[in-house]
Scaffold this motif. Structure first.
Motif, PDB file in Angstrom:
ATOM      1  N   MET A 193     106.740   7.627 113.449  1.00 10.37           N
ATOM      2  CA  MET A 193     107.880   7.449 112.550  1.00 10.37           C
ATOM      3  C   MET A 193     109.110   6.981 113.330  1.00 10.37           C
ATOM      4  O   MET A 193     109.921   6.209 112.819  1.00 10.37           O
ATOM      5  CB  MET A 193     108.191   8.737 111.788  1.00 10.37           C
ATOM      6  N   ASP A 194     109.240   7.435 114.562  1.00 17.80           N
ATOM      7  CA  ASP A 194     110.343   6.981 115.410  1.00 17.80           C
ATOM      8  C   ASP A 194     110.204   5.490 115.716  1.00 17.80           C
ATOM      9  O   ASP A 194     111.207   4.781 115.787  1.00 17.80           O
ATOM     10  CB  ASP A 194     110.397   7.777 116.719  1.00 17.80           C
ATOM     11  N   VAL A 195     108.981   5.022 115.895  1.00 17.21           N
ATOM     12  CA  VAL A 195     108.766   3.597 116.160  1.00 17.21           C
ATOM     13  C   VAL A 195     109.241   2.777 114.959  1.00 17.21           C
ATOM     14  O   VAL A 195     109.902   1.746 115.123  1.00 17.21           O
ATOM     15  CB  VAL A 195     107.281   3.298 116.489  1.00 17.21           C
ATOM     16  N   VAL A 196     108.959   3.256 113.771  1.00 15.11           N
ATOM     17  CA  VAL A 196     109.445   2.578 112.565  1.00 15.11           C
ATOM     18  C   VAL A 196     110.969   2.613 112.530  1.00 15.11           C
ATOM     19  O   VAL A 196     111.619   1.608 112.230  1.00 15.11           O
ATOM     20  CB  VAL A 196     108.837   3.205 111.288  1.00 15.11           C
ATOM     21  N   SER A 197     111.555   3.759 112.867  1.00 17.04           N
ATOM     22  CA  SER A 197     113.013   3.881 112.905  1.00 17.04           C
ATOM     23  C   SER A 197     113.621   2.926 113.924  1.00 17.04           C
ATOM     24  O   SER A 197     114.665   2.310 113.665  1.00 17.04           O
ATOM     25  CB  SER A 197     113.428   5.319 113.238  1.00 17.04           C
ATOM     26  N   ILE A 198     112.970   2.780 115.069  1.00 20.73           N
ATOM     27  CA  ILE A 198     113.443   1.840 116.086  1.00 20.73           C
ATOM     28  C   ILE A 198     113.397   0.422 115.538  1.00 20.73           C
ATOM     29  O   ILE A 198     114.354  -0.339 115.680  1.00 20.73           O
ATOM     30  CB  ILE A 198     112.603   1.966 117.379  1.00 20.73           C
ATOM     31  N   ALA A 199     112.296   0.080 114.897  1.00 15.15           N
ATOM     32  CA  ALA A 199     112.157  -1.270 114.335  1.00 15.15           C
ATOM     33  C   ALA A 199     113.242  -1.547 113.299  1.00 15.15           C
ATOM     34  O   ALA A 199     113.847  -2.629 113.301  1.00 15.15           O
ATOM     35  CB  ALA A 199     110.769  -1.450 113.727  1.00 15.15           C
ATOM     36  N   VAL A 200     113.521  -0.589 112.437  1.00 16.47           N
ATOM     37  CA  VAL A 200     114.551  -0.763 111.415  1.00 16.47           C
ATOM     38  C   VAL A 200     115.926  -0.916 112.064  1.00 16.47           C
ATOM     39  O   VAL A 200     116.722  -1.784 111.675  1.00 16.47           O
ATOM     40  CB  VAL A 200     114.534   0.411 110.406  1.00 16.47           C
ATOM     41  N   GLU A 201     116.195  -0.108 113.067  1.00 15.67           N
ATOM     42  CA  GLU A 201     117.492  -0.204 113.753  1.00 15.67           C
ATOM     43  C   GLU A 201     117.623  -1.538 114.487  1.00 15.67           C
ATOM     44  O   GLU A 201     118.697  -2.144 114.493  1.00 15.67           O
ATOM     45  CB  GLU A 201     117.668   0.970 114.716  1.00 15.67           C
ATOM     46  N   VAL A 202     116.550  -2.005 115.088  1.00 12.19           N
ATOM     47  CA  VAL A 202     116.567  -3.322 115.746  1.00 12.19           C
ATOM     48  C   VAL A 202     116.832  -4.406 114.707  1.00 12.19           C
ATOM     49  O   VAL A 202     117.645  -5.316 114.949  1.00 12.19           O
ATOM     50  CB  VAL A 202     115.248  -3.582 116.513  1.00 12.19           C
TER      51      VAL A 202
END
Length: 81
Positions: free
Chosen positions: A38-47
């Protein structure tokens, strides 16, 4: 001006709440302490927000290393130019 790696490092530090994280292009996402899927998804969204771009789900699913994400960012930037 900060590099994409520096910006990405700042994003990961914020999401996992660990200011000591240092990333390199060879850093594997699954080796980052405290990072889950879920953090990877959050990173992608923030990027996407910070770099003003959109990723496809397939793009995110193929990410293994920080270098993969940096290449994806560069690719999206080149396509937008």
């Amino acid at each position: 001006m900060t590099t994409p790696l520096q910006q990405l490092t700042a994003i990961v530090r914020e999401i996992v709440n660990n200011p000591a994280i240092d990333l390199t292009p060879a850093s594997r996402l699954d080796d980052i302490a405290g990072l889950d899927s879920m953090d990877v998804v959050s990173i992608a969204v923030e990027v996407e927000c910070r770099f003003d771009m959109l990723f496809e789900l397939d793009d995110i699913e193929r990410l293994v290393t920080v270098g993969d994400l940096l290449r994806l960012i560069a690719s999206k930037r080149a396509m937008a130019a």
